[in-house]
Scaffold this motif. Structure first.
Motif, short mmCIF file in Angstrom:
data_model
loop_
_atom_site.label_atom_id
_atom_site.label_comp_id
_atom_site.label_asym_id
_atom_site.label_seq_id
_atom_site.Cartn_x
_atom_site.Cartn_y
_atom_site.Cartn_z
N GLU A 12 0.81 -1.22 0.00
CA GLU A 12 0.00 0.00 0.00
C GLU A 12 0.84 1.27 0.00
O GLU A 12 0.36 2.34 -0.36
CB GLU A 12 -0.91 0.05 1.23
CG GLU A 12 -1.82 -1.13 1.42
CD GLU A 12 -1.25 -2.14 2.39
OE1 GLU A 12 -0.05 -2.49 2.26
OE2 GLU A 12 -1.99 -2.59 3.28
N GLN A 13 2.10 1.16 0.42
CA GLN A 13 2.88 2.36 0.69
C GLN A 13 3.88 2.74 -0.40
O GLN A 13 4.46 3.83 -0.33
CB GLN A 13 3.66 2.17 2.01
CG GLN A 13 2.77 2.10 3.24
CD GLN A 13 3.58 1.80 4.49
OE1 GLN A 13 4.12 0.71 4.64
NE2 GLN A 13 3.65 2.77 5.38
N ARG A 39 -4.27 -6.86 -1.54
CA ARG A 39 -5.14 -5.74 -1.23
C ARG A 39 -5.69 -5.17 -2.54
O ARG A 39 -4.98 -5.10 -3.53
CB ARG A 39 -4.37 -4.61 -0.51
CG ARG A 39 -3.67 -5.01 0.79
CD ARG A 39 -4.65 -5.45 1.85
NE ARG A 39 -5.78 -4.54 1.98
CZ ARG A 39 -5.74 -3.39 2.68
NH1 ARG A 39 -4.64 -3.00 3.28
NH2 ARG A 39 -6.83 -2.64 2.77
N GLN A 41 -7.49 -2.14 -2.20
CA GLN A 41 -7.42 -0.72 -1.84
C GLN A 41 -6.44 -0.57 -0.68
O GLN A 41 -6.27 -1.50 0.12
CB GLN A 41 -8.78 -0.19 -1.40
CG GLN A 41 -9.88 -0.30 -2.44
CD GLN A 41 -11.11 0.50 -2.05
OE1 GLN A 41 -11.23 1.66 -2.38
NE2 GLN A 41 -12.04 -0.14 -1.33
N PRO A 42 -5.83 0.61 -0.53
CA PRO A 42 -5.06 0.87 0.69
C PRO A 42 -6.00 1.13 1.85
O PRO A 42 -7.20 1.39 1.65
CB PRO A 42 -4.27 2.13 0.32
CG PRO A 42 -5.15 2.85 -0.66
CD PRO A 42 -5.84 1.77 -1.45
N TRP A 43 -5.48 1.08 3.06
CA TRP A 43 -6.31 1.44 4.22
C TRP A 43 -6.61 2.93 4.25
O TRP A 43 -7.69 3.35 4.65
CB TRP A 43 -5.61 1.03 5.52
CG TRP A 43 -5.74 -0.43 5.83
CD1 TRP A 43 -4.75 -1.36 5.79
CD2 TRP A 43 -6.93 -1.12 6.20
NE1 TRP A 43 -5.27 -2.59 6.13
CE2 TRP A 43 -6.60 -2.48 6.39
CE3 TRP A 43 -8.26 -0.72 6.41
CZ2 TRP A 43 -7.53 -3.44 6.77
CZ3 TRP A 43 -9.19 -1.68 6.79
CH2 TRP A 43 -8.83 -3.02 6.96
N GLN A 47 -1.91 6.51 1.71
CA GLN A 47 -0.95 5.44 1.42
C GLN A 47 -0.73 5.32 -0.08
O GLN A 47 0.38 5.06 -0.53
CB GLN A 47 -1.43 4.12 2.01
CG GLN A 47 -1.36 4.09 3.53
CD GLN A 47 -1.92 2.81 4.10
OE1 GLN A 47 -2.87 2.21 3.55
NE2 GLN A 47 -1.36 2.35 5.21
N GLU A 49 -1.29 3.36 -2.81
CA GLU A 49 -1.03 2.27 -3.74
C GLU A 49 -1.84 1.03 -3.39
O GLU A 49 -2.23 0.83 -2.24
CB GLU A 49 0.46 1.90 -3.73
CG GLU A 49 1.40 3.02 -4.18
CD GLU A 49 1.31 3.30 -5.67
OE1 GLU A 49 0.92 2.39 -6.44
OE2 GLU A 49 1.64 4.43 -6.07
N ALA A 50 -2.07 0.18 -4.37
CA ALA A 50 -2.68 -1.15 -4.15
C ALA A 50 -2.43 -2.01 -5.38
O ALA A 50 -3.35 -2.33 -6.13
CB ALA A 50 -4.18 -1.03 -3.86
N TRP A 244 0.06 4.36 9.89
CA TRP A 244 -0.71 3.18 10.27
C TRP A 244 -1.62 3.47 11.47
O TRP A 244 -1.70 2.64 12.41
CB TRP A 244 0.23 2.02 10.58
CG TRP A 244 -0.25 0.73 9.99
CD1 TRP A 244 -0.96 -0.24 10.62
CD2 TRP A 244 -0.07 0.29 8.63
NE1 TRP A 244 -1.24 -1.27 9.74
CE2 TRP A 244 -0.69 -0.97 8.52
CE3 TRP A 244 0.56 0.85 7.52
CZ2 TRP A 244 -0.71 -1.69 7.33
CZ3 TRP A 244 0.55 0.13 6.35
CH2 TRP A 244 -0.08 -1.11 6.24
N PRO A 259 -11.34 3.58 2.01
CA PRO A 259 -10.20 4.24 2.65
C PRO A 259 -10.56 5.63 3.18
O PRO A 259 -9.97 6.07 4.19
CB PRO A 259 -9.18 4.35 1.51
CG PRO A 259 -9.56 3.28 0.54
CD PRO A 259 -11.06 3.19 0.61
#
Length: 328
Positions: A12-13, A39, A41-43, A47, A49-50, A244, A259
């Motif tokens: 995600e990062q 994933r 989607q990112p949280w 972040q 990216e996915a 996070w 997200p």
């Protein structure tokens, strides 16, 4: 005795090829493997990216020499047969280096296919149904046979994997409670447990070992350890709050769908909330002791995730000051 400490690469990062560089750096520093998760989607929107996990897993496998663990969610966005095929292909590319870890999934990733999102108990049932189907498919395919599977939520019809390694990859599941851990001990090759208080971790490990004993199986128990390291305590705290903060939420995240919703919910998370759930410090020895505590409890493997984006600096510190000092 070797110490199995694996580096978690949070897809995600980072941009896809940067994750490959991070994994290669961790491999060179002495980590025993790389860990990536599926994933959609990112949280958090920040972040950014996915990427598709199986593409990155293949690239990481080619850039490293250690284990490659993929955490996948079968039965929603990806059918069980597709997850099994992806895992078998990766295992055939890097024999003996791949482990498949199955998770019950979160709505933030899986709701996008517009199916009914089941309650937690049903998700656990589906998880074990998927694990059973995948293990049966692996076993039959190694013998050159088709199988059928009809479980509570999963069906396979005349299925066979035509590309297989000489030996099927181990199949583990994420376990959050003792009933799940015990069931995993009876049915699959391992568990992964999110790091928490020592008494909880010991109880989950004991339940898993009991399940193994009941079935006469042997398996591997893994602790997934999130932490925040930086050059200063203040920076380590800021990294945790920025990168996070969802770890500090006091309720399950499995039903959140966006997200942007997570970003709103974490506005109330404090540094103290996060310190209750992860080790936050600039002192490598504090992190070493934290990781060592899970080895002392009896976990076989540790997946370590430094939640900041300062991955190269962290990898250098781990290789120099933490990995050489861990003991079994």
């Amino acid at each position: 005795m070797s110490i199995d400490i694996h580096h978690v690469v949070a897809l995600e990062q980072f941009k896809p090829m940067h994750t490959v560089s991070v994994a290669a750096a961790a491999d060179a520093a002495g980590f025993a493997g790389s860990v990536v998760a599926d994933r959609f989607q990112p949280w958090l929107p920040s972040q950014g990216e996915a990427p598709f996990v199986w593409t990155l897993a293949g690239a990481i496998a080619q850039a490293t020499s250690g284990k490659v663990t993929v955490s996948a969610i079968p039965g929603y966005r990806m059918h069980v047969a597709a997850v099994a095929q992806a895992s078998a292909t990766l295992a055939a590319m890097v024999p003996g280096r791949h482990t498949l870890t199955l998770a019950a999934g979160d709505a933030i990733d899986e709701h996008v296919v517009a199916g009914y999102w089941p309650e937690a108990a049903d998700r656990i049932s589906n998880l074990f149904d998927a694990a059973d189907a995948i293990r049966k498919l692996f076993a039959a395919s190694l013998k050159g046979k088709d199988i059928r599977h009809s479980g509570p939520g999963i069906r396979l019809e005349s299925a066979r994997l035509w590309t297989m390694p000489d030996e099927a990859p181990p199949v583990a599941v994420w376990a959050a409670g003792p009933a799940t851990a015990r069931r995993a001990g009876r049915t699959v090759d391992g568990i992964v447990v999110q790091a928490g208080r020592p008494e909880r971790m010991a109880a989950l490990l004991a339940a898993y070992r009991e399940g193994c004993a009941e079935s006469g199986r042997t398996g591997s128990a893994t602790a997934h350890v999130q932490l925040s390291w930086a050059d200063t305590d203040e920076q380590a705290t800021q990294n945790a709050l920025r990168e996070w903060p969802m770890a500090g939420l006091r309720f399950p995240r499995g039903d959140i769908r966006s997200p942007f919703d997570v970003a709103q919910l974490v506005r109330s998370v404090t540094a103290e909330d996060l310190r209750e759930r992860m080790c936050i410090s600039s002192d490598p020895d504090i992190h070493r002791a934290h990781v060592q505590s899970f080895l002392d409890l009896g976990f076989d493997t540790i997946h370590v995730h430094n939640i900041g984006r300062n991955q190269q600096e962290w990898i250098d510190v781990v290789g120099r000051e933490i990995l050489p000092r861990l003991v079994r």
